[in-house]
Design a protein around this motif. Structure first.
Motif, PDB file in Angstrom:
ATOM      1  N   PHE A   1      -5.586   7.080  -9.314  1.00  0.00           N
ATOM      2  CA  PHE A   1      -5.740   7.576  -7.943  1.00  0.00           C
ATOM      3  C   PHE A   1      -5.976   6.417  -6.975  1.00  0.00           C
ATOM      4  CE2 PHE A   1      -8.286   9.030  -4.383  1.00  0.00           C
ATOM      5  CZ  PHE A   1      -7.602  10.168  -3.973  1.00  0.00           C
ATOM      6  N   VAL A   2      -6.870   5.487  -7.332  1.00  0.00           N
ATOM      7  CA  VAL A   2      -7.192   4.376  -6.438  1.00  0.00           C
ATOM      8  C   VAL A   2      -6.006   3.438  -6.282  1.00  0.00           C
ATOM      9  CG1 VAL A   2      -8.665   2.354  -6.166  1.00  0.00           C
ATOM     10  CG2 VAL A   2      -9.656   4.519  -6.896  1.00  0.00           C
ATOM     11  N   HIS A   3      -5.297   3.152  -7.382  1.00  0.00           N
ATOM     12  CA  HIS A   3      -4.143   2.251  -7.303  1.00  0.00           C
ATOM     13  C   HIS A   3      -3.051   2.824  -6.415  1.00  0.00           C
ATOM     14  CE1 HIS A   3      -4.958  -0.319 -11.148  1.00  0.00           C
ATOM     15  NE2 HIS A   3      -5.795  -0.563 -10.158  1.00  0.00           N
ATOM     16  N   GLN A   4      -2.768   4.105  -6.563  1.00  0.00           N
ATOM     17  CA  GLN A   4      -1.716   4.720  -5.760  1.00  0.00           C
ATOM     18  C   GLN A   4      -2.112   4.796  -4.285  1.00  0.00           C
ATOM     19  OE1 GLN A   4       1.305   5.341  -6.851  1.00  0.00           O
ATOM     20  NE2 GLN A   4       0.668   4.615  -8.867  1.00  0.00           N
ATOM     21  N   THR A   5      -3.369   5.078  -4.014  1.00  0.00           N
ATOM     22  CA  THR A   5      -3.828   5.123  -2.620  1.00  0.00           C
ATOM     23  C   THR A   5      -3.774   3.737  -1.993  1.00  0.00           C
ATOM     24  OG1 THR A   5      -5.298   6.972  -3.171  1.00  0.00           O
ATOM     25  CG2 THR A   5      -5.712   5.809  -1.115  1.00  0.00           C
ATOM     26  N   GLN A   6      -4.207   2.743  -2.755  1.00  0.00           N
ATOM     27  CA  GLN A   6      -4.180   1.374  -2.243  1.00  0.00           C
ATOM     28  C   GLN A   6      -2.746   0.900  -2.029  1.00  0.00           C
ATOM     29  OE1 GLN A   6      -5.720  -1.592  -4.915  1.00  0.00           O
ATOM     30  NE2 GLN A   6      -6.396  -2.911  -3.255  1.00  0.00           N
ATOM     31  N   TYR A   7      -1.878   1.201  -2.952  1.00  0.00           N
ATOM     32  CA  TYR A   7      -0.474   0.808  -2.809  1.00  0.00           C
ATOM     33  C   TYR A   7       0.137   1.469  -1.574  1.00  0.00           C
ATOM     34  CZ  TYR A   7       4.529   0.499  -3.684  1.00  0.00           C
ATOM     35  OH  TYR A   7       5.871   0.268  -3.558  1.00  0.00           O
ATOM     36  N   TYR A   8      -0.185   2.737  -1.354  1.00  0.00           N
ATOM     37  CA  TYR A   8       0.366   3.448  -0.202  1.00  0.00           C
ATOM     38  C   TYR A   8      -0.062   2.796   1.110  1.00  0.00           C
ATOM     39  CZ  TYR A   8       0.378   6.953   3.490  1.00  0.00           C
ATOM     40  OH  TYR A   8       0.532   7.597   4.690  1.00  0.00           O
ATOM     41  N   ILE A   9      -1.347   2.468   1.237  1.00  0.00           N
ATOM     42  CA  ILE A   9      -1.832   1.881   2.491  1.00  0.00           C
ATOM     43  C   ILE A   9      -1.322   0.457   2.665  1.00  0.00           C
ATOM     44  CG2 ILE A   9      -3.899   1.187   3.758  1.00  0.00           C
ATOM     45  CD1 ILE A   9      -5.380   3.511   2.506  1.00  0.00           C
ATOM     46  N   MET A  10      -1.298  -0.320   1.578  1.00  0.00           N
ATOM     47  CA  MET A  10      -0.921  -1.722   1.676  1.00  0.00           C
ATOM     48  C   MET A  10       0.566  -1.916   1.917  1.00  0.00           C
ATOM     49  SD  MET A  10      -3.608  -3.713   1.322  1.00  0.00           S
ATOM     50  CE  MET A  10      -2.856  -5.241   0.832  1.00  0.00           C
ATOM     51  N   PHE A  11       1.379  -1.074   1.335  1.00  0.00           N
ATOM     52  CA  PHE A  11       2.825  -1.296   1.393  1.00  0.00           C
ATOM     53  C   PHE A  11       3.537  -0.266   2.269  1.00  0.00           C
ATOM     54  CE2 PHE A  11       1.410  -3.408  -2.453  1.00  0.00           C
ATOM     55  CZ  PHE A  11       2.050  -4.630  -2.367  1.00  0.00           C
ATOM     56  N   GLU A  12       3.428   0.999   1.927  1.00  0.00           N
ATOM     57  CA  GLU A  12       4.167   2.003   2.694  1.00  0.00           C
ATOM     58  C   GLU A  12       3.635   2.151   4.118  1.00  0.00           C
ATOM     59  OE1 GLU A  12       4.562   5.704   0.720  1.00  0.00           O
ATOM     60  OE2 GLU A  12       5.474   4.849  -1.067  1.00  0.00           O
ATOM     61  N   ALA A  13       2.327   1.981   4.293  1.00  0.00           N
ATOM     62  CA  ALA A  13       1.764   2.114   5.638  1.00  0.00           C
ATOM     63  C   ALA A  13       1.828   0.800   6.409  1.00  0.00           C
ATOM     64  CB  ALA A  13       0.317   2.610   5.552  1.00  0.00           C
ATOM     65  N   THR A  14       1.408  -0.292   5.785  1.00  0.00           N
ATOM     66  CA  THR A  14       1.270  -1.553   6.512  1.00  0.00           C
ATOM     67  C   THR A  14       2.563  -2.355   6.554  1.00  0.00           C
ATOM     68  OG1 THR A  14      -1.059  -1.641   5.857  1.00  0.00           O
ATOM     69  CG2 THR A  14      -0.064  -3.676   6.664  1.00  0.00           C
TER      70      THR A  14
ATOM     71  N   TYR B   1      -8.607  -3.295  13.830  1.00  0.00           N
ATOM     72  CA  TYR B   1      -8.392  -4.110  12.625  1.00  0.00           C
ATOM     73  C   TYR B   1      -9.635  -4.082  11.732  1.00  0.00           C
ATOM     74  CZ  TYR B   1      -3.902  -6.209  13.880  1.00  0.00           C
ATOM     75  OH  TYR B   1      -2.574  -6.421  14.156  1.00  0.00           O
ATOM     76  N   HIS B   2     -10.816  -4.097  12.327  1.00  0.00           N
ATOM     77  CA  HIS B   2     -12.045  -4.033  11.535  1.00  0.00           C
ATOM     78  C   HIS B   2     -12.159  -2.696  10.808  1.00  0.00           C
ATOM     79  CE1 HIS B   2     -13.839  -7.195  14.476  1.00  0.00           C
ATOM     80  NE2 HIS B   2     -13.173  -7.773  13.486  1.00  0.00           N
ATOM     81  N   GLN B   3     -11.735  -1.610  11.457  1.00  0.00           N
ATOM     82  CA  GLN B   3     -11.734  -0.306  10.782  1.00  0.00           C
ATOM     83  C   GLN B   3     -10.796  -0.310   9.583  1.00  0.00           C
ATOM     84  OE1 GLN B   3     -10.737   2.629  13.727  1.00  0.00           O
ATOM     85  NE2 GLN B   3     -12.820   2.749  14.524  1.00  0.00           N
ATOM     86  N   LEU B   4      -9.605  -0.884   9.777  1.00  0.00           N
ATOM     87  CA  LEU B   4      -8.663  -0.962   8.660  1.00  0.00           C
ATOM     88  C   LEU B   4      -9.225  -1.831   7.533  1.00  0.00           C
ATOM     89  CD1 LEU B   4      -5.345  -1.381  10.674  1.00  0.00           C
ATOM     90  CD2 LEU B   4      -5.952   0.566   9.236  1.00  0.00           C
TER      91      LEU B   4
ATOM     92  N   LEU C   1      -0.451  -0.664  15.324  1.00  0.00           N
ATOM     93  CA  LEU C   1      -1.800  -0.222  14.968  1.00  0.00           C
ATOM     94  C   LEU C   1      -1.884   1.301  14.871  1.00  0.00           C
ATOM     95  CD1 LEU C   1      -4.048  -2.634  17.081  1.00  0.00           C
ATOM     96  CD2 LEU C   1      -3.730  -2.618  14.612  1.00  0.00           C
ATOM     97  N   ASP C   2      -1.206   1.998  15.781  1.00  0.00           N
ATOM     98  CA  ASP C   2      -1.207   3.462  15.717  1.00  0.00           C
ATOM     99  C   ASP C   2      -0.589   3.960  14.422  1.00  0.00           C
ATOM    100  OD1 ASP C   2      -2.416   3.616  18.163  1.00  0.00           O
ATOM    101  OD2 ASP C   2      -0.550   3.867  19.285  1.00  0.00           O
ATOM    102  N   THR C   3       0.530   3.340  14.027  1.00  0.00           N
ATOM    103  CA  THR C   3       1.209   3.769  12.801  1.00  0.00           C
ATOM    104  C   THR C   3       0.349   3.522  11.576  1.00  0.00           C
ATOM    105  OG1 THR C   3       3.357   3.297  13.821  1.00  0.00           O
ATOM    106  CG2 THR C   3       3.295   3.482  11.423  1.00  0.00           C
ATOM    107  N   VAL C   4      -0.218   2.316  11.478  1.00  0.00           N
ATOM    108  CA  VAL C   4      -1.031   1.991  10.306  1.00  0.00           C
ATOM    109  C   VAL C   4      -2.293   2.852  10.274  1.00  0.00           C
ATOM    110  CG1 VAL C   4      -2.304   0.160   9.152  1.00  0.00           C
ATOM    111  CG2 VAL C   4      -0.117  -0.354  10.230  1.00  0.00           C
ATOM    112  N   SER C   5      -2.917   3.060  11.426  1.00  0.00           N
ATOM    113  CA  SER C   5      -4.136   3.881  11.468  1.00  0.00           C
ATOM    114  C   SER C   5      -3.848   5.318  11.089  1.00  0.00           C
ATOM    115  CB  SER C   5      -4.752   3.817  12.873  1.00  0.00           C
ATOM    116  OG  SER C   5      -5.133   2.506  13.198  1.00  0.00           O
ATOM    117  N   THR C   6      -2.738   5.846  11.561  1.00  0.00           N
ATOM    118  CA  THR C   6      -2.381   7.233  11.229  1.00  0.00           C
ATOM    119  C   THR C   6      -2.112   7.382   9.742  1.00  0.00           C
ATOM    120  OG1 THR C   6      -1.451   7.572  13.434  1.00  0.00           O
ATOM    121  CG2 THR C   6      -0.755   9.098  11.701  1.00  0.00           C
ATOM    122  N   ARG C   7      -1.347   6.459   9.185  1.00  0.00           N
ATOM    123  CA  ARG C   7      -1.012   6.559   7.759  1.00  0.00           C
ATOM    124  C   ARG C   7      -2.189   6.185   6.868  1.00  0.00           C
ATOM    125  NH1 ARG C   7       5.102   3.844   7.841  1.00  0.00           N
ATOM    126  NH2 ARG C   7       6.036   5.448   9.215  1.00  0.00           N
ATOM    127  N   SER C   8      -3.182   5.504   7.428  1.00  0.00           N
ATOM    128  CA  SER C   8      -4.392   5.179   6.663  1.00  0.00           C
ATOM    129  C   SER C   8      -5.499   6.203   6.867  1.00  0.00           C
ATOM    130  CB  SER C   8      -4.898   3.786   7.056  1.00  0.00           C
ATOM    131  OG  SER C   8      -3.910   2.800   6.829  1.00  0.00           O
TER     132      SER C   8
END
Length: 767
Positions: A558-571, A504-507, A599-606
């Motif tokens: 670029f930053v908005h799309q990356t953040q959206y991907y990690i926050m929503f599609e990944a998490t 969680y700290h890494q994420l 955690l594996d799924t979120v870490s992989t997609r992040s």
């Protein structure tokens, strides 16, 4: 007639007499057969018949012609009776006397064991070859006995091994009884239930070796099986020993299977007792490491579920499946979890009734496949204890609420709190790491909580929210060591272990870095908007500001799309799956497995797993470019403001030549700034294209979707032909030999997307 050691040697006349005697025997073959048969099977006394057990009665009193081949009986009649019949009979009686000691593992007068554990006959008189062969054949009983007896006498540790030795001792009691009955049958005054240890005289009515062979025929098979089993067991112990004996329980020979079941019953009693103690009280008494569950007494209390109790795969008996062994392990872990972590020492519901059932159930139910009593008892204990653990975890400890709090604060789900915290804390985090102090950050955290919707959270959750400072190096800033933390203790610490919290700290660090980049670009965009107002005084800034604004907009996209991907599609997608899996879980292991999968799924997609290391390095390179651009624009803005103030306050009567020189200098500075911006822009474009190219080659479709998000209008594809190649998924279909999907005309779709983009995001169209 003289004698020598080994073979009797007579005179010539004696030899001739002996040959004549043989010829006479050959002529009267039928008569001799009758004599030998009658002598080999003399009727036994009635007292011997009554004293024999039912186990040996069928083998001892069966007709020899039905048990042994007729050729063996006939061959005895054709063998010469030494020099005379009396001496042959005397040698046979002496061998029978020695065999009674050989059966007990003791050397006789004539029959002795060599160093190679082979038997030989050392006789001064001539011994008929047939008698010699028959006596040596019976010596195998002594070999089998010594193998079994040596195993019993061998010092060993382990109560399961002692159970096997006890079972072997009981089987040997029947063997001792047989020897005693034979002694009694031949006229000795010996006990009928103990082995003989002294030499006794043999009377003339003693049976022949053939009769002895018939009497010991069934016992020989039993003793041979015991010796073979002992050799296979060797130094094995515990469940491995049970697995060695168990296959013989299904042997086709009834005698072997019956003995194997009897021995396995003695072996399994300690194992059955350990299983009952474990599933009833969670107690493990295994001083010799024979049980298939191992305990680590030095394990910390927080690691009880994960590390204290483990499975010994080698010690799982063959008659216990891995699924059943896992349930036995989980049952005891549940009981100890309730005792030590939840401080609940009360007996679980139905334990007394279950104890009564297990006490009345024979040990054979452990390995008899058609007896489900023990399996049902284990399943009942497992289900009851698992439901108690889940009840404590979900209702009393509120695991889902704590997971939701971690998602809000460590995964930046609480937007207003994170944004306000970022604004308050950025001044402190801009300092070197050595000058960042915990108490200053804690006060800022409390201010952010009181000023946002986080103040309405439960008091227990807010009390767990804390600051964590990571280890720093010489050139680190506060941004590099700052981390939000969530304190976990009690039952939820089993799910939210140290390893899980580390992930969680890494994420958090990844998302916090993206959030910082977003804040930097927001400040740059505001500063650029302010500089646009200065063009009336500084018209030279027009081209530079336009180019920098395009680059800022591209970076923001670029930053908005990356953040959206990690926050929503990944998490968020993984979070929905986590909640569903937790609600369906039937035990604590399934809850832990669902959380680990999340955690594996979120870490992989992040991009935090080992296979995405190159992608993460590429992403950090892009962020470093943003930092470089920020440093340049800060210097550029300060220079522009100085020039603006100078021109605004310039004296009208200053020399014209000086004013022109200053303007010329500023023009050169603007030209240099424009070139620097072009350099940064080119580097950013190259890094983004390389990042997109790596995304297209990933196996995960979610990462390929991120590539489409970043280049939705094919801006980067127009500058790099490699990005126009089909996606990896289509390449995989072609490599598998399947028919590719029909070609589609994307021109209409692309046109409509560009039109919608032009109306919604006008700042990106110039890209």
């Amino acid at each position: 007639m003289s004698t020598t050691s080994g073979v009797r040697i007579g005179s010539t006349s004696s030899v001739k007499s002996h040959n004549a005697h043989n010829n006479e025997n050959n002529e009267n073959n039928n008569t001799d057969d009758f004599v030998i048969r009658s002598r080999a099977h003399l009727p036994l006394p009635s007292s011997f018949v009554e004293s024999c057990g039912s186990r040996f009665r069928s083998s001892i009193f069966t007709s020899p012609t039905s048990e042994m081949p007729v050729s063996t009986v006939h061959s005895q009649s054709r063998v010469p009776q030494s020099i005379d019949g009396y001496q042959t009979r005397s040698a046979e009686i002496a061998l029978i006397k020695d065999l009674l000691f050989i059966f007990q593992g003791i050397n006789g007068t004539m029959l002795k064991a060599t160093q190679e554990n082979k038997y030989e006959i050392f006789a001064k008189e001539f011994v008929n070859p047939c008698i010699r062969q028959e006596a040596l054949r019976l010596c195998c009983l002594g070999s089998y006995y010594k193998i079994v007896k040596n195993f019993i006498r061998k010092p060993s540790t382990g109560i399961i091994t002692q159970g096997l030795k006890h079972g072997l001792s009981i089987e040997l009691q029947e063997y001792y009884r047989m020897i005693a009955l034979i002694h009694k049958a031949v006229g000795h005054n010996a006990s009928a239930d103990t082995p003989l240890t002294e030499e006794l005289s043999i009377k003339s009515e003693e049976p022949s070796l053939v009769t002895l062979t018939v009497w010991t025929w069934d016992v020989k098979k039993r003793l041979q099986f015991l010796a073979q089993l002992v050799n296979e067991c060797g130094s094995k112990k515990g469940g491995e020993l049970c697995s060695t004996v168990f296959p013989y329980c299904e042997n086709g020979c009834p005698v072997v299977s019956t003995m194997a079941v009897s021995l396995l019953s003695f072996i399994s009693k300690p194992l059955y007792s350990m299983i009952c103690e474990w599933i009833l009280y969670g107690e493990l008494e295994d001083h010799f490491n024979e049980f298939f569950i191992a305990a680590d007494p030095n394990c910390r209390k927080e690691e009880l579920w994960h590390s204290k109790y483990t499975m010994r795969e080698k010690m799982i008996p063959e008659f216990i499946s891995k699924k059943l062994a896992a349930r036995i392990l989980a049952t005891g872990k549940n009981i100890n979890f309730l005792k030590e972590i939840c401080q609940n020492s009360a007996a679980y519901k139905g334990r007394d009734e279950l104890e009564r059932i297990l006490k009345d159930t024979p040990v054979e139910c452990l390995f008899m496949q058609n007896d489900p009593i023990l399996h049902e008892a284990i399943n009942k204990a497992y289900e009851t204890t698992s439901s108690m653990v889940l009840s404590v975890l979900m209702e009393q400890s509120r695991l889902v609420d704590h997971l939701n709090a971690i998602k809000k604060y460590l995964l930046l789900g609480q937007g207003d709190f994170i944004q306000h915290l970022l604004e308050l804390i950025q001044f402190e985090l801009n300092k070197p790491a050595s000058r960042v102090f915990y108490h200053n950050l804690s006060s800022i955290l409390e201010s952010a909580v009181r000023s946002t919707n986080a103040q309405f959270e439960d008091e227990e959750i807010l009390s767990r929210l804390d600051i964590r400072l990571l280890r720093s190096t010489e050139n680190d800033l506060g941004w590099d060591v700052f981390c939000l933390d969530y304190k976990v203790q009690g039952p939820i610490g089993t799910v939210l272990s140290e390893n899980a919290m580390g992930r969680y700290h890494q994420l958090f660090n990844t998302l916090w870095r993206i959030k910082r980049i977003e804040a930097i670009l927001s400040v740059l965009w505001k500063n650029q908007i302010s500089l646009f107002k200065l063009q009336c005084v500084l018209p030279e800034l027009g081209s530079v500001l336009h180019r920098s604004q395009l680059l800022i907009s591209e970076m923001i996209h670029f930053v908005h799309q990356t953040q959206y991907y990690i926050m929503f599609e990944a998490t968020e997608c993984a979070w929905d799956r986590l909640i569903i899996d937790v609600e369906k879980s039937s035990d604590l292991d399934e809850v832990i497995s669902a959380h680990e999968s999340f955690l594996d799924t979120v870490s992989t997609r992040s991009l935090l797993n080992s296979s995405s290391r190159k992608l993460l390095n590429q992403l950090r390179g892009i962020f470093d470019t943003v930092h470089e651009f920020k440093d340049f624009l800060n210097k550029f803005d300060s220079t522009v403001m100085v020039e603006y103030d100078r021109r605004k306050n310039i004296k009208i009567h200053s020399p014209e030549q000086l004013r022109e020189a200053q303007k010329e200098f500023f023009k050169k500075f603007v030209a240099h700034a424009k070139g620097k911006i072009e350099t940064i822009y080119t580097a950013f474009q190259d890094l983004v294209r390389a990042f997109l190219l790596k995304l297209n080659r990933q196996q995960d479709l979610n990462l390929q979707c991120l590539s489409f998000r970043l280049d939705f209008n094919e801006h980067y594809q127009q500058k790099d032909a490699r990005l126009t190649q089909p996606l990896t998924y289509q390449h995989r279909r072609l490599s598998m030999g399947t028919v590719p999907p029909p070609a589609m005309d994307f021109s209409i779709l692309t046109t409509s997307m560009e039109n919608s983009i032009n109306t919604t995001i006008p700042e990106i169209t110039d890209c």
